[in-house]
Scaffold this motif. Structure first.
Motif, PDB file in Angstrom:
ATOM      1  N   ALA A 105      48.683  33.351  46.506  1.00 28.85           N
ATOM      2  CA  ALA A 105      48.834  33.466  44.875  1.00 28.85           C
ATOM      3  C   ALA A 105      49.555  35.066  44.744  1.00 28.85           C
ATOM      4  O   ALA A 105      48.932  35.985  45.480  1.00 28.85           O
ATOM      5  N   GLU A 106      50.035  35.227  43.959  1.00 28.68           N
ATOM      6  CA  GLU A 106      50.898  36.416  43.509  1.00 28.68           C
ATOM      7  C   GLU A 106      50.312  36.712  42.103  1.00 28.68           C
ATOM      8  O   GLU A 106      50.581  36.098  41.263  1.00 28.68           O
ATOM      9  N   LEU A 107      49.702  38.207  42.141  1.00 23.35           N
ATOM     10  CA  LEU A 107      49.197  38.680  40.722  1.00 23.35           C
ATOM     11  C   LEU A 107      50.039  39.865  40.479  1.00 23.35           C
ATOM     12  O   LEU A 107      50.260  40.689  41.242  1.00 23.35           O
ATOM     13  N   GLY A 108      50.181  40.061  39.102  1.00 24.17           N
ATOM     14  CA  GLY A 108      50.771  41.237  38.605  1.00 24.17           C
ATOM     15  C   GLY A 108      49.812  41.797  37.660  1.00 24.17           C
ATOM     16  O   GLY A 108      50.015  43.205  37.205  1.00 24.17           O
ATOM     17  N   ASP A 109      48.629  41.421  37.562  1.00 24.74           N
ATOM     18  CA  ASP A 109      47.445  41.925  36.424  1.00 24.74           C
ATOM     19  C   ASP A 109      46.256  42.376  37.574  1.00 24.74           C
ATOM     20  O   ASP A 109      45.643  41.556  37.940  1.00 24.74           O
ATOM     21  N   PHE A 110      46.251  43.611  38.208  1.00 23.04           N
ATOM     22  CA  PHE A 110      45.215  43.924  39.127  1.00 23.04           C
ATOM     23  C   PHE A 110      43.938  44.030  38.334  1.00 23.04           C
ATOM     24  O   PHE A 110      42.809  44.032  39.106  1.00 23.04           O
ATOM     25  N   THR A 111      43.829  43.787  37.232  1.00 22.42           N
ATOM     26  CA  THR A 111      42.258  44.004  36.897  1.00 22.42           C
ATOM     27  C   THR A 111      41.600  42.639  37.106  1.00 22.42           C
ATOM     28  O   THR A 111      40.345  42.654  37.074  1.00 22.42           O
ATOM     29  N   ALA A 112      42.497  41.625  37.242  1.00 18.63           N
ATOM     30  CA  ALA A 112      41.742  40.118  37.571  1.00 18.63           C
ATOM     31  C   ALA A 112      41.620  40.107  39.089  1.00 18.63           C
ATOM     32  O   ALA A 112      40.972  39.053  39.378  1.00 18.63           O
ATOM     33  N   LEU A 113      42.116  40.971  39.849  1.00 15.23           N
ATOM     34  CA  LEU A 113      42.159  40.637  41.268  1.00 15.23           C
ATOM     35  C   LEU A 113      41.156  40.775  42.031  1.00 15.23           C
ATOM     36  O   LEU A 113      40.589  39.855  42.798  1.00 15.23           O
ATOM     37  N   GLY A 114      40.127  41.659  41.879  1.00 18.04           N
ATOM     38  CA  GLY A 114      39.003  41.893  42.440  1.00 18.04           C
ATOM     39  C   GLY A 114      38.153  40.605  42.344  1.00 18.04           C
ATOM     40  O   GLY A 114      37.492  40.164  42.814  1.00 18.04           O
ATOM     41  N   GLU A 115      38.075  40.373  40.863  1.00 17.38           N
ATOM     42  CA  GLU A 115      37.101  39.269  40.455  1.00 17.38           C
ATOM     43  C   GLU A 115      37.600  37.898  41.003  1.00 17.38           C
ATOM     44  O   GLU A 115      36.799  37.143  41.717  1.00 17.38           O
ATOM     45  N   LEU A 116      38.820  37.679  41.072  1.00 20.21           N
ATOM     46  CA  LEU A 116      39.473  36.467  41.565  1.00 20.21           C
ATOM     47  C   LEU A 116      39.094  36.292  43.355  1.00 20.21           C
ATOM     48  O   LEU A 116      39.024  35.351  43.931  1.00 20.21           O
ATOM     49  N   THR A 117      39.376  37.404  43.782  1.00 15.46           N
ATOM     50  CA  THR A 117      39.107  37.421  45.448  1.00 15.46           C
ATOM     51  C   THR A 117      37.843  37.217  45.601  1.00 15.46           C
ATOM     52  O   THR A 117      37.683  36.344  46.760  1.00 15.46           O
ATOM     53  N   THR A 118      36.786  37.715  45.207  1.00 16.99           N
ATOM     54  CA  THR A 118      35.478  37.190  45.428  1.00 16.99           C
ATOM     55  C   THR A 118      35.119  36.053  45.127  1.00 16.99           C
ATOM     56  O   THR A 118      34.331  35.251  45.748  1.00 16.99           O
ATOM     57  N   ARG A 119      35.656  35.354  43.931  1.00 18.79           N
ATOM     58  CA  ARG A 119      35.254  34.074  43.529  1.00 18.79           C
ATOM     59  C   ARG A 119      35.841  33.047  44.571  1.00 18.79           C
ATOM     60  O   ARG A 119      35.291  31.789  44.970  1.00 18.79           O
ATOM     61  N   LEU A 120      37.129  33.463  45.109  1.00 20.70           N
ATOM     62  CA  LEU A 120      37.572  32.590  46.282  1.00 20.70           C
ATOM     63  C   LEU A 120      36.853  32.499  47.333  1.00 20.70           C
ATOM     64  O   LEU A 120      36.590  31.525  48.002  1.00 20.70           O
ATOM     65  N   ALA A 121      36.489  33.841  47.745  1.00 22.28           N
ATOM     66  CA  ALA A 121      35.853  33.954  49.064  1.00 22.28           C
ATOM     67  C   ALA A 121      34.374  33.351  48.982  1.00 22.28           C
ATOM     68  O   ALA A 121      33.872  33.027  50.101  1.00 22.28           O
TER      69      ALA A 121
END
Length: 233
Positions: A105-121
């Motif tokens: 997954a490639e993200l350009g909006d870093f504000t969503a990055l942290g939340e998506l990372t932990t939800r996936l993990a």
């Protein structure tokens, strides 16, 4: 008598040449972040493993896609279903099947990055690698670095000419040696990555990670040759 048309690569006393290298290193904020997502499944038979893997893969895809435009690219990489063999007497038999799918997954909006990372993990049998910070291939930072490298070459050549009591006359050659991001656009092995893994879902939503984007160093280098006026020695 005809004049030899062969160019003089090292100049002449009347038209001396100066060869220099111009370099530039600039630091800029990253433009994209990549996550590597690996989904696993295990079953006592092939069909069970495939069905479980398909279900988990759909869950991950739906979760990533729910972030809309923040996710610029979502790609499926490798898929495998592998039997686990165990020895039974003198023979071997299949004990279980292991399935695995890898997504990027490639993200350009870093504000969503942290939340998506932990939800996936937080998902069952799902591991997350990254983020890998990078610039886009067409990032203006690459052009800025190349321009700075050219200006550095001109300045260096002018200083050499001035030291000889001469002036630059003309540019003879400009060779681009490449301008590339020291953090390769792509895959693991770079610094500043985060790794997390989870094998069981929690009853509550995991807190979002606070991720600090890693600054990217862009490098450019050129070789330049100039002619100059005869020096005053």
């Amino acid at each position: 008598m005809t004049q030899d048309p062969t160019p003089q690569p090292y100049g002449t006393p009347e038209v001396p040449r100066v060869a220099v290298r111009g370099e530039a290193h600039i630091e800029v904020d990253p433009e994209i972040a990549r996550l590597g997502i690996t989904i696993s499944a295990r079953g006592t038979d092939r069909r069970t493993a495939l069905e479980d893997l398909t279900r988990r893969n759909t869950t991950v895809l739906d979760l990533v896609k729910s972030y809309g435009d923040a996710v610029e690219k979502l790609e499926t990489g490798t898929f495998s279903i592998t039997p686990e063999l165990t020895r039974h007497g003198r023979a071997e038999r299949i004990r279980a099947y292991h399935g695995r799918v890898h997504l990027t997954a490639e993200l350009g909006d870093f504000t969503a990055l942290g939340e998506l990372t932990t939800r996936l993990a937080d998902l069952e049998l799902t591991s997350v690698d990254g983020p890998w910070w990078a610039l886009r291939p067409d990032s203006p930072a690459h052009g800025d670095a190349r321009r700075q490298a050219v200006l550095e070459a001109v300045q260096r050549a002018r200083e050499y000419a001035t030291a000889l009591g001469a002036q630059l006359a003309a540019l003879v050659e400009l060779a681009d040696l490449g301008a590339e991001d020291t953090q390769p656009f792509g895959r693991p092995g770079t610094a500043g990555t985060m790794r997390s893994m989870a094998f069981a879902a929690d009853t509550e939503t995991a807190p979002a990670l606070d991720l600090e984007p890693q600054r990217q160093t862009v490098y450019a280098s050129v070789n330049a040759r100039f002619t100059m006026t005869p020096p005053r020695l």
